[in-house]
Motif scaffolding. Sequence first.
Motif, short mmCIF file in Angstrom:
data_model
loop_
_atom_site.label_atom_id
_atom_site.label_comp_id
_atom_site.label_asym_id
_atom_site.label_seq_id
_atom_site.Cartn_x
_atom_site.Cartn_y
_atom_site.Cartn_z
N GLN A 68 0.84 -1.19 0.00
CA GLN A 68 0.00 0.00 0.00
C GLN A 68 0.88 1.25 0.00
O GLN A 68 1.98 1.25 0.55
N PHE A 69 0.38 2.31 -0.60
CA PHE A 69 1.06 3.60 -0.63
C PHE A 69 0.17 4.64 0.03
O PHE A 69 -1.05 4.64 -0.13
N ALA A 70 0.78 5.56 0.78
CA ALA A 70 0.03 6.68 1.38
C ALA A 70 0.94 7.90 1.44
O ALA A 70 2.08 7.81 1.92
N GLY A 71 0.47 9.03 0.93
CA GLY A 71 1.30 10.23 0.94
C GLY A 71 0.49 11.50 0.77
O GLY A 71 -0.69 11.46 0.42
N TRP A 72 1.16 12.63 1.03
CA TRP A 72 0.54 13.95 0.98
C TRP A 72 1.01 14.77 -0.22
O TRP A 72 0.97 15.99 -0.21
N GLY A 73 1.45 14.09 -1.28
CA GLY A 73 2.00 14.79 -2.42
C GLY A 73 0.98 15.59 -3.21
O GLY A 73 -0.22 15.60 -2.94
N GLN A 85 -2.48 1.28 -4.50
CA GLN A 85 -2.11 -0.13 -4.39
C GLN A 85 -1.04 -0.45 -5.42
O GLN A 85 -1.18 -0.10 -6.60
N PHE A 86 0.02 -1.12 -4.98
CA PHE A 86 1.15 -1.42 -5.85
C PHE A 86 1.58 -2.88 -5.69
O PHE A 86 1.22 -3.55 -4.72
N SER A 87 2.41 -3.31 -6.65
CA SER A 87 3.00 -4.63 -6.59
C SER A 87 4.49 -4.50 -6.92
O SER A 87 4.87 -3.76 -7.84
N VAL A 88 5.33 -5.21 -6.17
CA VAL A 88 6.76 -5.17 -6.40
C VAL A 88 7.06 -5.84 -7.75
O VAL A 88 6.66 -6.97 -7.99
N SER A 89 7.78 -5.11 -8.62
CA SER A 89 8.09 -5.65 -9.95
C SER A 89 9.55 -6.01 -10.11
O SER A 89 9.90 -6.81 -10.99
N VAL A 105 13.77 -1.13 -4.61
CA VAL A 105 12.82 -1.98 -5.32
C VAL A 105 12.06 -1.10 -6.30
O VAL A 105 11.96 0.12 -6.12
N GLU A 106 11.52 -1.73 -7.33
CA GLU A 106 10.59 -1.05 -8.22
C GLU A 106 9.20 -1.60 -7.93
O GLU A 106 9.03 -2.78 -7.65
N ALA A 107 8.22 -0.71 -7.99
CA ALA A 107 6.84 -1.12 -7.74
C ALA A 107 5.94 -0.48 -8.79
O ALA A 107 6.13 0.70 -9.14
N THR A 108 4.98 -1.23 -9.28
CA THR A 108 4.05 -0.74 -10.28
C THR A 108 2.64 -0.72 -9.72
O THR A 108 2.25 -1.58 -8.93
N SER A 109 1.87 0.26 -10.16
CA SER A 109 0.50 0.40 -9.68
C SER A 109 -0.36 -0.74 -10.19
O SER A 109 -0.22 -1.17 -11.34
N THR A 110 -1.24 -1.21 -9.36
CA THR A 110 -2.15 -2.29 -9.75
C THR A 110 -3.51 -1.76 -10.17
O THR A 110 -4.43 -2.54 -10.39
N GLU A 111 -3.63 -0.45 -10.26
CA GLU A 111 -4.88 0.19 -10.68
C GLU A 111 -4.53 1.32 -11.63
O GLU A 111 -3.38 1.75 -11.71
N PRO A 112 -5.49 1.82 -12.41
CA PRO A 112 -5.20 2.93 -13.33
C PRO A 112 -4.59 4.10 -12.58
O PRO A 112 -5.10 4.53 -11.54
#
Length: 281
Positions: free
Chosen positions: A175-180, A199-203, A210-217
């Motif tokens: 999971q990702f959470a931020g105030w950007g 929501q992300f997945s480690v790629s 690590v690199e992570a890609t979004s699992t949603e648009p």
Amino acid sequence: MVCGAGLACAYKLTGGVWPPTASPTHAPLTTGAHYTPQAAYSTTSMTSQTSSAPMMSVVLPFNARLFSTDIPLVGGGVRTGGCSGSLIAPMWVITAGHCFHDVHEVRVSGTPPYHMTITVGKLKDSDPGGQTAQVVDVRQSPMNDLAVVKLSTAITGVTPLTLAQQRPSVDEDLQFAGWGALSASDTDIVQSDHLKRGQFSVSEVRSTTVEATSTEPRTVENVPCPDDSGSPFFESSDERTGVLVAIVDNGPACPAPGPEILARVDVVADWIQEQIGSTTP
């Protein structure tokens, strides 16, 4: 300051050698852009402000928003800027290392050269409560673009995130959470007035990142943007406690496609414990 994917990275910081190579896309404190705080967000409080409601009733109470109004410029004057982070001990927050630097954008440790206010435990600017403190000490990671910062006062009623101890695995969900920012612009960056989530997945897993890609648009609401540097990528089953796996360093221009570059926590977990255990509240 962090290199792009696949590059050998090094930095220069006070007390160590880390020659910078490239500015991160999500590095609001290194772009030199103009920053405007949301009007609803007060940066004047220097003491802890605690809600009458238990902090643990708040979703993701460990989330932290960082904001400064007096970052020095090379030619004189100051600017504003911000980052995101998370609570890892009552008096310690973890964020990106490049969130703290000198006038020449060189990462620094020790007493920060500008005031940085941290607010923990809010989901929106307009929410009552939350707790606010100042950063009084910065410790830069010796391995990646990550720092732990000591607070002027302890955050109470919140269970800090636990540090990951094991290497992340490909396809691991985070999971990702931020105030950007909620804009792709890098010339007029405004922190969000609410906590963004995704929501992300480690790629891919590398030695310290690590690199992570979004699992949603991808939208500006669910991926890191400017001012999201230091945002936690974590695992949680109850949205109130969790394990911190990595933090945001760099990535594509939001919300363009591409992997996010994250600093691994497990490779510096022992170092972090040494830092936060070396002083007492």
